[in-house]
Design an enzyme around this catalytic site. Structure first.
Site, PDB file in Angstrom:
ATOM      1  N   ASP A  90     -28.663  40.297 -28.823  1.00  0.00           N
ATOM      2  CA  ASP A  90     -27.508  39.689 -29.451  1.00  0.00           C
ATOM      3  C   ASP A  90     -27.957  39.340 -30.885  1.00  0.00           C
ATOM      4  O   ASP A  90     -29.157  39.306 -31.158  1.00  0.00           O
ATOM      5  CB  ASP A  90     -27.163  38.429 -28.645  1.00  0.00           C
ATOM      6  CG  ASP A  90     -26.298  37.474 -29.404  1.00  0.00           C
ATOM      7  OD1 ASP A  90     -25.229  37.898 -29.840  1.00  0.00           O
ATOM      8  OD2 ASP A  90     -26.693  36.302 -29.559  1.00  0.00           O
ATOM      9  N   ASP A 288     -28.029  34.384 -26.242  1.00  0.00           N
ATOM     10  CA  ASP A 288     -28.028  32.918 -26.236  1.00  0.00           C
ATOM     11  C   ASP A 288     -26.659  32.329 -25.912  1.00  0.00           C
ATOM     12  O   ASP A 288     -26.568  31.181 -25.515  1.00  0.00           O
ATOM     13  CB  ASP A 288     -28.447  32.390 -27.623  1.00  0.00           C
ATOM     14  CG  ASP A 288     -27.371  32.665 -28.664  1.00  0.00           C
ATOM     15  OD1 ASP A 288     -26.835  33.788 -28.676  1.00  0.00           O
ATOM     16  OD2 ASP A 288     -27.040  31.744 -29.432  1.00  0.00           O
ATOM     17  N   ASP A 292     -22.539  36.166 -24.224  1.00  0.00           N
ATOM     18  CA  ASP A 292     -23.567  37.108 -23.760  1.00  0.00           C
ATOM     19  C   ASP A 292     -23.710  37.093 -22.238  1.00  0.00           C
ATOM     20  O   ASP A 292     -24.373  37.969 -21.667  1.00  0.00           O
ATOM     21  CB  ASP A 292     -24.933  36.760 -24.366  1.00  0.00           C
ATOM     22  CG  ASP A 292     -24.901  36.824 -25.874  1.00  0.00           C
ATOM     23  OD1 ASP A 292     -24.313  37.779 -26.404  1.00  0.00           O
ATOM     24  OD2 ASP A 292     -25.452  35.907 -26.527  1.00  0.00           O
TER      25      ASP A 292
HETATM   26  P1  ADP Z   1     -22.879  37.193 -31.620  1.00  0.00           P
HETATM   27  O1  ADP Z   1     -22.423  38.239 -30.653  1.00  0.00           O
HETATM   28  O2  ADP Z   1     -23.543  37.792 -32.815  1.00  0.00           O
HETATM   29  O3  ADP Z   1     -23.693  36.111 -30.988  1.00  0.00           O
HETATM   30  P2  ADP Z   1     -20.414  35.759 -31.314  1.00  0.00           P
HETATM   31  O4  ADP Z   1     -19.852  36.707 -30.302  1.00  0.00           O
HETATM   32  O5  ADP Z   1     -20.848  34.420 -30.863  1.00  0.00           O
HETATM   33  O6  ADP Z   1     -21.565  36.488 -32.171  1.00  0.00           O
HETATM   34  O7  ADP Z   1     -19.309  35.587 -32.416  1.00  0.00           O
HETATM   35  C1  ADP Z   1     -18.681  36.709 -32.962  1.00  0.00           C
HETATM   36  C2  ADP Z   1     -17.859  36.308 -34.163  1.00  0.00           C
HETATM   37  O8  ADP Z   1     -16.786  35.486 -33.741  1.00  0.00           O
HETATM   38  C3  ADP Z   1     -18.633  35.482 -35.153  1.00  0.00           C
HETATM   39  O9  ADP Z   1     -19.319  36.301 -36.057  1.00  0.00           O
HETATM   40  C4  ADP Z   1     -17.500  34.726 -35.823  1.00  0.00           C
HETATM   41  O10 ADP Z   1     -16.871  35.536 -36.763  1.00  0.00           O
HETATM   42  C5  ADP Z   1     -16.549  34.481 -34.682  1.00  0.00           C
HETATM   43  N1  ADP Z   1     -16.756  33.180 -34.034  1.00  0.00           N
HETATM   44  C6  ADP Z   1     -17.174  32.931 -32.778  1.00  0.00           C
HETATM   45  N2  ADP Z   1     -17.211  31.612 -32.518  1.00  0.00           N
HETATM   46  C7  ADP Z   1     -16.824  31.006 -33.651  1.00  0.00           C
HETATM   47  C8  ADP Z   1     -16.643  29.640 -34.054  1.00  0.00           C
HETATM   48  N3  ADP Z   1     -16.886  28.617 -33.233  1.00  0.00           N
HETATM   49  N4  ADP Z   1     -16.222  29.400 -35.301  1.00  0.00           N
HETATM   50  C9  ADP Z   1     -15.959  30.424 -36.138  1.00  0.00           C
HETATM   51  N5  ADP Z   1     -16.119  31.702 -35.850  1.00  0.00           N
HETATM   52  C10 ADP Z   1     -16.518  32.010 -34.617  1.00  0.00           C
HETATM   53 MG    MG Z   2     -25.205  34.694 -29.955  1.00  0.00          MG
END
Ligand code: ADP
Ligand code: MG
Length: 391
Positions: A90, A288, A292
């Site tokens: 991730d 994390d 995921d």
């Molecule tokens: P990753 O897969 O890299 O861990 P996430 O799936 O957690 O990323 O998040 C994907 C996208 O969704 C982030 O890059 C952001 O644009 C948006 N996002 C998720 N949660 C939040 C939040 N609490 N506030 C703002 N944007 C969020």
């Molecule tokens: Mg993450």
């Protein structure tokens, strides 16, 4: 293994009974000699060494890993990690440190920076996401007044929605605000920020775009080296992220991964794990977040970040990196490979000793004491061999 042990024990007893009855008729052995040979057979053919081939090795491997901050939730996961062909990471909070900083605050026309930050911090106040923490910390440091939004709802992999001052508001990636019309200038600025590896999030209040924010996260120390090491161990290294394509590609390039898959929802991550498993073999997923969890559960070995990870990720994973140290993943894989090698050696050795002792007994080349020494000696040898994994 337990089934195998049961079948093996029954076969040994049956063979001993046969040995007590058949030889006097077939080979003209005396009854005394036959009972003596059957007793030796029962001793040398009992599977103590075979049974001891696995457990000491697995326990030594688990304890070795635990000393280095890698917690295996069971022996089977140590064996599985040794067979892994692909490592999927991730991005946010896993390859990156999970402590992003807010770098840009761009209100849309007719809105102020303070209004944008107040709204963003109110929405993010209760969120667990690393981006949320960056926004709230920035607002606090800048002395921006805000109150927690009501009806706050996290949309995993997308953002957050809630009510602020009686209005429905949202913060998150473009796709969450798909119903909004964004002007080209705004989208162009977002593209530039993303090409620099920044994550851009948009804020909406009551159906209008209030503005956008950019946060930047940096790679954890040692990520590049860990990725290189994994590649040198013939692992395919991929990145699965919910973030925008440009941001993901910039971070992926910096980390040196083979493939980048961006803009993924939690179920897309899960589908990709299944696809990678079909194409290449066993996959280890490292993550994390709540987003995921399905991928962690579907992979052969789910690995969670111990200190920065969410409870759901920790609960779902098979292995926990206590100090969030990515460089422990190549170590865990080579430990798993070593464990499998040692177990294979132990089983071959135990079977060979049993075969030699059984045949020698049949030809009358050993007596009871030497049978006991051979049997106990081989059991001790495989236990000591298993303990090698402590180092
Ligand atoms: P990753 O897969 O890299 O861990 P996430 O799936 O957690 O990323 O998040 C994907 C996208 O969704 C982030 O890059 C952001 O644009 C948006 N996002 C998720 N949660 C939040 C939040 N609490 N506030 C703002 N944007 C969020
Ligand atoms: Mg993450």
């Amino acid at each position: 293994m337990e089934r195998f042990e049961g079948i093996y024990a029954k076969s040994v007893v049956a063979a001993a009974l046969l040995l007590m009855v058949a030889p006097p008729f077939l080979f003209g052995w005396s009854w005394e000699n036959t009972v003596y040979r059957a007793m030796i057979f029962l001793v040398v053919a009992s599977p103590c060494a075979l049974v001891s081939s696995i457990m000491p090795a697995i326990l030594s491997g688990i304890s070795n890993a635990a000393r280095k901050g890698v917690l295996f939730k069971g022996g089977v996961h140590l064996e599985q990690i040794g067979e892994v062909k692909v490592v999927a990471f991730d991005k946010t909070g896993t390859l990156t440190g999970g402590k992003p900083k807010l770098t840009d605050c761009i209100p849309s026309e007719g809105h102020s920076e303070q209004e944008l930050l107040t709204l963003a911090a109110s929405l993010e106040y209760l969120s667990e996401h690393p981006i949320a923490k960056a926004v709230v910390d920035y607002a606090k440091d800048a002395g921006i007044p805000f109150e927690s939004a009501s009806d706050m709802q996290a949309v995993p992999g997308m953002g957050v929605s809630g009510t602020v001052n009686g209005r429905n508001c949202r913060i998150g990636k473009k796709e969450l605000l798909a119903s909004l019309n964004m002007d080209d200038a705004m989208l162009q600025t977002a593209g530039k920020l993303e090409a620099d590896g920044k994550t851009v999030i948009f804020v909406e209040s009551g159906g209008t775009l209030t503005g956008m924010l950019a946060v930047q996260d940096i790679l954890r120390p040692g990520v590049r080296e860990a990725v290189l090491k994994l590649k040198s161990m013939n692992q395919k290294v991929v990145m699965l992220t919910g973030d925008a394509k440009l941001t993901a590609e910039a971070i992926g390039r910096a980390a040196g991964v083979d493939e980048v898959h961006a803009e993924l929802m939690p179920d897309h991550k899960l589908a990709l794990i299944r696809q990678l498993t079909e194409q290449h073999g066993k996959v280890a997923m490292v993550g994390d977040g709540v987003n995921d969890a399905p991928a962690l559960a579907a992979s052969a070995v789910g690995i969670a970040m111990g200190s920065g990870g969410t409870d759901v990720a920790l609960e779902t994973a098979n292995v926990v990196l206590m100090t969030d140290d990515i460089s422990k993943i190549p170590f865990a894989i080579s430990l798993g490979r070593r464990a499998r090698r040692v177990i294979r050696q132990n089983i071959s050795f135990a079977l060979a000793v049993i075969a030699i002792l059984v045949v020698s007994n049949f030809w009358g080349c050993i007596n009871l004491p030497s049978g006991v020494v051979g049997h106990e000696g081989s059991t001790l040898a495989v236990i000591l061999s298993g303990l090698r994994l402590l180092r």
